[in-house]
Design an enzyme around this catalytic site. Sequence first.
Site, PDB file in Angstrom:
ATOM      1  N   ARG A 176      36.117  38.782  35.497  1.00  0.00           N
ATOM      2  CA  ARG A 176      37.106  39.767  35.937  1.00  0.00           C
ATOM      3  C   ARG A 176      38.496  39.146  36.038  1.00  0.00           C
ATOM      4  NH1 ARG A 176      36.413  40.675  40.916  1.00  0.00           N
ATOM      5  NH2 ARG A 176      38.290  41.666  41.713  1.00  0.00           N
ATOM      6  N   LYS A 177      38.658  37.933  35.518  1.00  0.00           N
ATOM      7  CA  LYS A 177      39.964  37.264  35.538  1.00  0.00           C
ATOM      8  C   LYS A 177      40.802  37.768  34.368  1.00  0.00           C
ATOM      9  CE  LYS A 177      38.161  33.149  37.860  1.00  0.00           C
ATOM     10  NZ  LYS A 177      37.862  31.705  37.766  1.00  0.00           N
ATOM     11  N   THR A 178      41.196  39.030  34.497  1.00  0.00           N
ATOM     12  CA  THR A 178      41.921  39.707  33.435  1.00  0.00           C
ATOM     13  C   THR A 178      43.350  40.014  33.886  1.00  0.00           C
ATOM     14  OG1 THR A 178      41.006  41.791  34.250  1.00  0.00           O
ATOM     15  CG2 THR A 178      39.861  40.735  32.415  1.00  0.00           C
TER      16      THR A 178
END
Length: 299
Positions: A145-147
């Site tokens: 989820r490191k977007t």
Amino acid sequence: MASCLSLGNPSHLLPTGWKRVVSSWLDEDTPSFDFGGFVVGETEQVAILFGKAPGVLAGVPFFDEVFHQLGCKVEWKIKEGEYFEPGTAGKKEVARVYGKARHLLLGERPALNMLARASGIATRARRLRQLKDKANWTGVIAGTRKTTPGFRIVEKYAMLVGGVDTHRADLSSMIMLKDNHIWATGSITKAVQAARSTGGFAIKIEVECQSEAEADEAILAGADIIMLDNFDGPGLCKAAKNLKVRYAGKKMFLIEGSGGLTEDNVAPYFGEAVDVLSFGSLTQSVPHIDFSLKVQPKK
């Protein structure tokens, strides 16, 4: 895992509101007057999209939509998910865009920025998938989820085009209990119990663990996925095997390895008892693929 490209049209995955995201890119880039557009006017022109570095093409629906909203037409020379190289000329014709001059220039930068990043992510994803296949590892390569805020739909889409798993799309997709959740709740057991009371049977629960002892607690509390965080390769493989042997026939769960994984260091993590390896590096500091859009001079 079959690539989404072999199973159907990946654009059919996109949510109903994705076109509004594209509109927001255009709004951001022209918040008031289009001075450059005033200069070039509305003569009909053709612009060629060149790929100037090797990579996997990703982001076709978003590129198309940018220019569709501006009344332009895109004609692709290569397909979504296809690997290309610029060749001896230093550039590869990837597509042609037809439309009014000012509309081509309105869409140029938002479309290129998106395509460069999406293709960079898909290219890294493809290389990771190839490393997995070469090692004959049967587990799952996944993103995280490191977007980029406001850009997640493109980045997750690019992972699929590259042939890897998206992991959870958002906080509602799966309950992941990390160290802060556990510290705030008081224990792994209490955190899992609270999560199950609200998530019910339909939502999986994943727990981040720093040791086998924490993994034991999470498994006994009913976690579906055990994330062994920041283990080295041999340590992850050993812990995963120990846990699978210890609970064989008693508990069902997946083992995920995460923390600092890259293309360069992943090989020792391909353990038989490891089910998932997740990579923040799929979206963080990923090299972009260089594209340019050149309006062709009138003959």
